[in-house]
Design a protein around this motif. Sequence first.
Motif, short mmCIF file in Angstrom:
data_model
loop_
_atom_site.label_atom_id
_atom_site.label_comp_id
_atom_site.label_asym_id
_atom_site.label_seq_id
_atom_site.Cartn_x
_atom_site.Cartn_y
_atom_site.Cartn_z
N GLY A 66 49.59 5.38 -0.42
CA GLY A 66 50.37 4.73 -1.46
C GLY A 66 51.39 5.64 -2.12
N THR A 67 51.48 6.88 -1.65
CA THR A 67 52.30 7.88 -2.32
C THR A 67 53.78 7.54 -2.34
N GLY A 68 54.33 7.20 -1.18
CA GLY A 68 55.76 6.93 -1.10
C GLY A 68 56.17 5.78 -2.00
N GLN A 69 55.41 4.69 -1.98
CA GLN A 69 55.74 3.53 -2.82
C GLN A 69 55.62 3.89 -4.30
N LEU A 70 54.55 4.57 -4.69
CA LEU A 70 54.36 4.91 -6.10
C LEU A 70 55.46 5.84 -6.59
N ALA A 71 55.82 6.83 -5.77
CA ALA A 71 56.87 7.75 -6.16
C ALA A 71 58.21 7.03 -6.31
N ARG A 72 58.48 6.12 -5.39
CA ARG A 72 59.74 5.38 -5.45
C ARG A 72 59.81 4.45 -6.65
N GLU A 73 58.73 3.71 -6.89
CA GLU A 73 58.76 2.70 -7.96
C GLU A 73 58.80 3.33 -9.35
N LEU A 74 58.14 4.47 -9.53
CA LEU A 74 58.06 5.08 -10.86
C LEU A 74 58.90 6.35 -10.99
N GLY A 75 59.55 6.75 -9.90
CA GLY A 75 60.38 7.95 -9.95
C GLY A 75 59.58 9.22 -10.19
N LEU A 76 58.41 9.31 -9.55
CA LEU A 76 57.51 10.43 -9.79
C LEU A 76 57.69 11.54 -8.76
N PRO A 77 57.56 12.80 -9.17
CA PRO A 77 57.55 13.90 -8.21
C PRO A 77 56.24 13.92 -7.44
N ILE A 78 56.31 14.33 -6.17
CA ILE A 78 55.14 14.46 -5.31
C ILE A 78 54.85 15.94 -5.15
N VAL A 79 53.69 16.36 -5.61
CA VAL A 79 53.31 17.77 -5.62
C VAL A 79 52.18 17.98 -4.62
N GLY A 80 52.43 18.79 -3.59
CA GLY A 80 51.45 19.03 -2.55
C GLY A 80 51.60 18.05 -1.40
N PRO A 81 50.81 18.27 -0.37
CA PRO A 81 49.88 19.39 -0.18
C PRO A 81 50.61 20.64 0.28
N HIS A 82 49.94 21.50 1.02
CA HIS A 82 50.57 22.64 1.68
C HIS A 82 51.38 22.12 2.88
N GLU A 83 52.46 22.81 3.24
CA GLU A 83 53.34 22.31 4.29
C GLU A 83 52.68 22.23 5.66
N GLY A 84 51.49 22.80 5.81
CA GLY A 84 50.75 22.62 7.05
C GLY A 84 50.45 21.18 7.37
N ASP A 85 50.53 20.30 6.39
CA ASP A 85 50.26 18.88 6.60
C ASP A 85 51.53 18.06 6.81
N ARG A 86 52.66 18.71 7.03
CA ARG A 86 53.89 17.94 7.21
C ARG A 86 53.76 16.95 8.37
N PHE A 87 53.11 17.37 9.47
CA PHE A 87 53.01 16.46 10.61
C PHE A 87 52.16 15.25 10.28
N TRP A 88 51.20 15.39 9.38
CA TRP A 88 50.42 14.23 8.95
C TRP A 88 51.27 13.29 8.10
N ILE A 89 52.13 13.85 7.24
CA ILE A 89 53.03 13.02 6.44
C ILE A 89 53.99 12.26 7.36
N ASP A 90 54.57 12.98 8.32
CA ASP A 90 55.49 12.34 9.25
C ASP A 90 54.80 11.24 10.05
N GLY A 91 53.49 11.38 10.26
CA GLY A 91 52.75 10.40 11.05
C GLY A 91 52.08 9.30 10.25
N LEU A 92 52.37 9.21 8.94
CA LEU A 92 51.71 8.19 8.11
C LEU A 92 51.94 6.76 8.62
N PRO A 93 53.15 6.39 9.06
CA PRO A 93 53.30 5.03 9.60
C PRO A 93 52.37 4.75 10.77
N GLN A 94 52.23 5.73 11.68
CA GLN A 94 51.31 5.57 12.80
C GLN A 94 49.87 5.50 12.32
#
Length: 213
Positions: A66-94
């Motif tokens: 729910g992070t992307g929607q919540l950040a967009r709707e309320l204009g909130l900054p997203i803090v974390g995780p460590h960049e080692g999880d970038r591939f998991w973020i990129d793969g959230l739609p999958q």
Amino acid sequence: MPFQYQTIPVTAFAQNCSIVWCADTLKAAVIDPGGDLPKLLAFVEAQGLSLEQIWLTHAHIDHAGGTGQLARELGLPIVGPHEGDRFWIDGLPQQSRMFGFPAAEPFEPTRWLHDGDEVSIGHCTLHVRHCPGHTPGHVVFFEAASRRAFVGDVLFAGGIGRTDFPQGNFDQLIGSITQRLWPMGDDVTFIPGHGEESTFGDERRHNPYVRGT
């Protein structure tokens, strides 16, 4: 004590999302908004809180969906995780398709976190520890005054996080627990990503995966 929190299970995976806030200022952050955003926002409104940040322990779908929607709707900054999880973020739609979750909106963290960093909300400051093993970019949030740690899927009451996902590592996970969590103290109560709270001391004594470590 100004630091307060409420844990609210979300998604079909009963993921422990936590709302944390400063009682002095009523400024709040949400840790791991995996889904069920109306439920989370209803609690925030009922308590009269001002939601100002999103904090992520890691980027599995039940924690970050729910992070992307919540950040967009309320204009909130997203803090974390460590960049080692970038591939998991990129793969959230999958991930959302694979596990039957609502489509996850893409996002880019406002701030990546590293071991030794701090995050603050109102008058409350939490320490960040990088605890890889379940995912490579997993972090933990520790509030020293209240002796509370929000550990995501690193450690559970009676269990530990899975390491059979891509880039999971069992030895690394055990090292994170013994080298990053245990030094916080046996008296620390931790809020896991799923299930009941426990203390580090109880897990050191009774958890079959880390007993005696």
